[in-house]
Design a protein around this motif. Structure first.
Motif, PDB file in Angstrom:
ATOM      1  N   THR A   1       0.644   5.529   0.394  1.00 60.40           N
ATOM      2  CA  THR A   1      -0.086   6.766   0.691  1.00 60.40           C
ATOM      3  C   THR A   1       0.869   7.932   0.514  1.00 60.40           C
ATOM      4  OG1 THR A   1      -1.505   5.630   2.295  1.00 60.40           O
ATOM      5  CG2 THR A   1      -1.431   8.037   2.403  1.00 60.40           C
TER       6      THR A   1
ATOM      7  N   ASP B   1      -3.546  15.704   7.766  1.00 62.31           N
ATOM      8  CA  ASP B   1      -3.289  15.439   6.354  1.00 62.31           C
ATOM      9  C   ASP B   1      -2.513  16.553   5.663  1.00 62.31           C
ATOM     10  OD1 ASP B   1      -4.368  12.964   6.223  1.00 62.31           O
ATOM     11  OD2 ASP B   1      -6.332  13.592   5.500  1.00 62.31           O
TER      12      ASP B   1
ATOM     13  N   GLY C   1      -3.209   0.679  -4.021  1.00 68.29           N
ATOM     14  CA  GLY C   1      -2.881  -0.611  -3.439  1.00 68.29           C
ATOM     15  C   GLY C   1      -2.490  -1.626  -4.496  1.00 68.29           C
TER      16      GLY C   1
ATOM     17  N   ASP D   1      -3.899   7.533  -2.510  1.00 69.01           N
ATOM     18  CA  ASP D   1      -3.757   6.153  -2.044  1.00 69.01           C
ATOM     19  C   ASP D   1      -3.828   5.210  -3.239  1.00 69.01           C
ATOM     20  OD1 ASP D   1      -3.802   5.949   1.047  1.00 69.01           O
ATOM     21  OD2 ASP D   1      -5.374   7.405   0.584  1.00 69.01           O
TER      22      ASP D   1
ATOM     23  N   ASP E   1       0.842  -1.197   0.000  1.00 72.73           N
ATOM     24  CA  ASP E   1       0.000   0.000   0.000  1.00 72.73           C
ATOM     25  C   ASP E   1       0.872   1.240   0.000  1.00 72.73           C
ATOM     26  OD1 ASP E   1      -2.212  -1.623   0.110  1.00 72.73           O
ATOM     27  OD2 ASP E   1      -2.497  -1.410   2.281  1.00 72.73           O
TER      28      ASP E   1
ATOM     29  N   THR F   1       5.639  10.408   2.161  1.00 71.65           N
ATOM     30  CA  THR F   1       5.194   9.139   1.580  1.00 71.65           C
ATOM     31  C   THR F   1       5.226   8.059   2.657  1.00 71.65           C
ATOM     32  OG1 THR F   1       6.144   9.731  -0.573  1.00 71.65           O
ATOM     33  CG2 THR F   1       5.622   7.410  -0.216  1.00 71.65           C
TER      34      THR F   1
END
Length: 664
Positions: free
Chosen positions: A137, A168, A148, A146, A135, A173
């Motif tokens: 972000t 946020d 996956g 995002d 994953d 990263t």
């Protein structure tokens, strides 16, 4: 005897093309260490470190989660997630699903990274390929992205939203990976090695805090070294005193006009060095924050710079006793150091980057260290005398040891060959003999060698094929006779009990032209040693030197100075040309010329020394027994070089002809 071949079909459909990340899954050992998943996690950590190295981050947090996943988070610029202008695919997706894609190819001014450990655009895509799940972000430009992956493929498409709270509104990263255990001998991450890796990043990145969180135990470790390399070295030497104050410095091209015309601006190194009379030694080196446990050319540069500076100090103050000659190992044998080199475009040995191969790093680090230590010694005369005393003790101990060996072999010494150009040292731990093809090449080797440690024996023509020659007839051939007398060991078998105290050289190096005839001479000499001196091979004394076949004269371009590049073969030449084209852009082919060496005799002494004889920059291959057992090897060699095996050789050549690479 006819070998009946199976009826397997070989057609166009037999050719398979591996796409995407399939090459990694098929051969993971070519791209990473497979003992455990540490290296694929290190690829992610290295990317975060590169951000900090460029001045875009102040912290790196690694978390070992309860579910077995590992996350790495930084506060750098954040991976771009917009559409790639040429591919039309989100950049963050390209980086994790395509080999050789990244932001570290362009090292010119204005590129995303000037100095980095990542070079090939392979690292995190390998991590993704060998993970059950991964994953990503990204926080960037007031947005949160995002995406996956599973087994290397996108399973959760990229989503982008606006940062909606104070948490946020940041940049950076976070990458979380679940390594696939089927690719590794052990699925467990070695925490001790991980801790050492993270601690070293903190040492090399001043003002950056590196943290490790272990959710299962609730443990949190954090490293930030205010004293940098010095503090790290002193921690490693805890409990043992140093002979002199620690010698430390950092120097880079372009600062105070240091060698700005020779190396790219910003290239250089920082180091801490300590001498001690007892206790364990700490020796660690890094290139652009990448650990290099195998050392390499930057360590050779450090060794040479220390040696030249100490030798100059000893000669200046007349401290050297008569009859004692200093070697680099006398200065380096009791040295502990931490070296951090910064190289614009480093060349590593393989994707694992465990050893630096960049030849220019020798000259870069050596010149910086030598000038710095010379100034330090002359500013601290008292400490210089103490260091000189230690070095002379090492040299005298080495000399006494070699004299003992000389006494054991002083009787019944055969007359050495007249064309042997011997070295001055008698210590086989350092001595080297080069068996050189031709008198002209022997002349260049004689003038270019290190006369203290390197001996030259020119060979005239091709050596006799001795595979079927009886031992008592070997010395009828002058070349074989001279080789045996020069090395000091009589012909023997694998089972003979021989006295190696008469061996005169620790390394016996076959040096022939980089062409077909040179390869033939190599085979004949290897046949001689395997058949009649097998214990020299088994004990690691026989080597093959690899001279280059091509020279590329590249003109200066941008930050790059004019340079001469050498290639062992056409494959290396293609890599060099590809790199020059990439650096120079379209129409740049006029900025370099390619020359092919017809033989060693065409090389001047300086070229032969730099490319083939200098221990810091040459390439030597240790001759070892292969996978076959000894009897099977004898059978194979008989087929290849036996006089009565022409038919078997022909059948073997017909079977293996598709594997041949002809150089006509």
């Amino acid at each position: 005897m006819t070998i009946k071949k199976s009826a397997l079909t070989y057609s166009e459909a037999s050719i398979k093309v591996l796409k995407g990340l399939e090459p990694v899954k098929q051969r993971p050992g070519m791209y990473t260490r497979t003992e455990n998943p540490l290296h694929i996690v290190q690829e992610v950590i290295d990317n975060a470190s590169d951000e900090a190295l460029g001045g875009f981050g102040t912290q790196i947090i690694v978390t070992l989660h309860i579910d077995g996943s590992i996350s790495v988070e930084d506060d750098g610029r954040g991976i771009p997630f917009g559409l790639h202008p040429e591919e039309g695919v989100p950049v963050v997706e390209i980086l994790f699903t395509q080999l050789h894609a990244g932001g570290k190819f362009d090292k010119a001014s204005g590129g995303a990274y000037t100095f980095s450990g990542g070079l090939h655009g392979v690292g995190v895509s390998v991590t993704n390929a060998l993970s059950q799940r991964l994953d990503v972000t990204v926080w960037r430009d007031g947005q949160v992205a995002d995406i996956g992956f599973s087994y290397g493929d996108v399973v959760r498409a990229l989503t982008v939203r606006s940062a909606n709270n104070r948490i946020d509104k940041k940049s950076g990263t976070r990458i979380t990976t679940w390594p696939d255990p089927k690719y590794f001998d052990s699925a467990n991450l070695p925490q001790f090695e991980l801790q050492n890796l993270l601690r070293s990043k903190a040492v090399l990145l001043s003002n950056v805090r590196v943290a490790l969180i272990i959710e299962k135990t609730g443990e949190r470790q954090s490293w930030k070294y205010k004293d940098g390399l010095r503090g790290y070295l002193l921690e490693g030497l805890a409990g043992y005193s140093t002979l002199t104050p620690i010698f430390e410095d950092e120097r880079y091209a372009g600062s105070a006009c240091i060698m700005h015309n020779t190396f790219a601006e910003g290239e250089g190194a920082s180091w801490v060095v300590a001498w001690s009379e007892e206790g364990p030694l700490l020796r660690e080196s890094y290139v652009n924050l990448i650990p290099t446990p195998g050392g390499g050319t930057h360590e050779f540069g450090l060794r040479d710079g220390l040696f030249q500076a100490v030798k100059s100090f000893i000669e200046l103050h007349n401290l050297q006793p008569k009859g004692i000659k200093l070697l680099a190992e006398d200065v380096f044998s009791r040295v502990s150091f931490v070296l951090s080199a910064r190289i614009l475009d480093p060349q590593f040995q393989g994707q694992l980057k465990g050893k630096l191969n960049s030849r220019t790093a020798v000259r870069l680090v050596s010149s910086l260290v030598q000038s710095s230590l010379e100034r330090w010694l002359n500013q601290h005369i008292k400490h210089g005398y103490i260091l000189a005393e230690l070095v002379m003790k090492q040299a005298q101990a080495r000399t006494r040891a070699s004299q003992k060996v000389e006494k054991r072999k002083s009787s019944s010494v055969a007359v050495l060959p007249g064309k042997l150009v011997d070295c001055e040292s008698t210590d086989i731990a350092y001595n080297e003999l080069f068996l050189v093809e031709g008198d002209s090449a022997g002349g260049s080797a004689k003038m270019g060698r290190n006369k203290e440690l390197q001996a030259i024996l020119p060979l005239r023509g091709k050596v006799l094929n001795t595979w079927e020659t009886e031992r008592n007839r070997l010395f009828a051939n002058n070349e074989v006779h001279d080789i045996a007398v020069a090395i000091g060991i009589d012909p023997h078998t694998r089972d003979d009990v021989i006295d190696l105290s008469n061996l005169r050289y620790g390394k016996i190096c076959i040096l022939s032209d980089a062409d077909v005839d040179g390869s033939h001479i190599q085979v004949l000499l290897l046949t001689l040693f395997f058949r009649h001196f097998p214990q020299l091979i088994e004990r690691g004394h026989i080597y093959v030197a690899r001279p280059p076949l091509f020279r590329v004269d590249a003109a200066g371009l941008g930050k790059r100075p004019a340079e001469k590049l050498y290639a062992l073969d056409k494959a290396e030449l293609e890599v060099i040309i590809h790199k020059l084209q990439k650096d120079g852009g379209p129409g740049s082919s006029s900025t370099w010329t390619i020359s092919r060496f017809k033989g060693l005799g065409e090389m001047n002494p300086e070229q032969l020394w730099y490319t083939t004889m200098n221990p810091d920059t040459r390439r030597l291959i240790l001759v070892q027994l292969g996978r076959l057992d000894f009897d099977a090897t004898i059978s194979r060699m008989t087929m290849l070089v036996g006089k009565g095996e022409a038919a078997a050789r022909r059948a073997w050549l017909e079977e293996k002809s598709n594997n041949a690479q002809a150089d006509i």
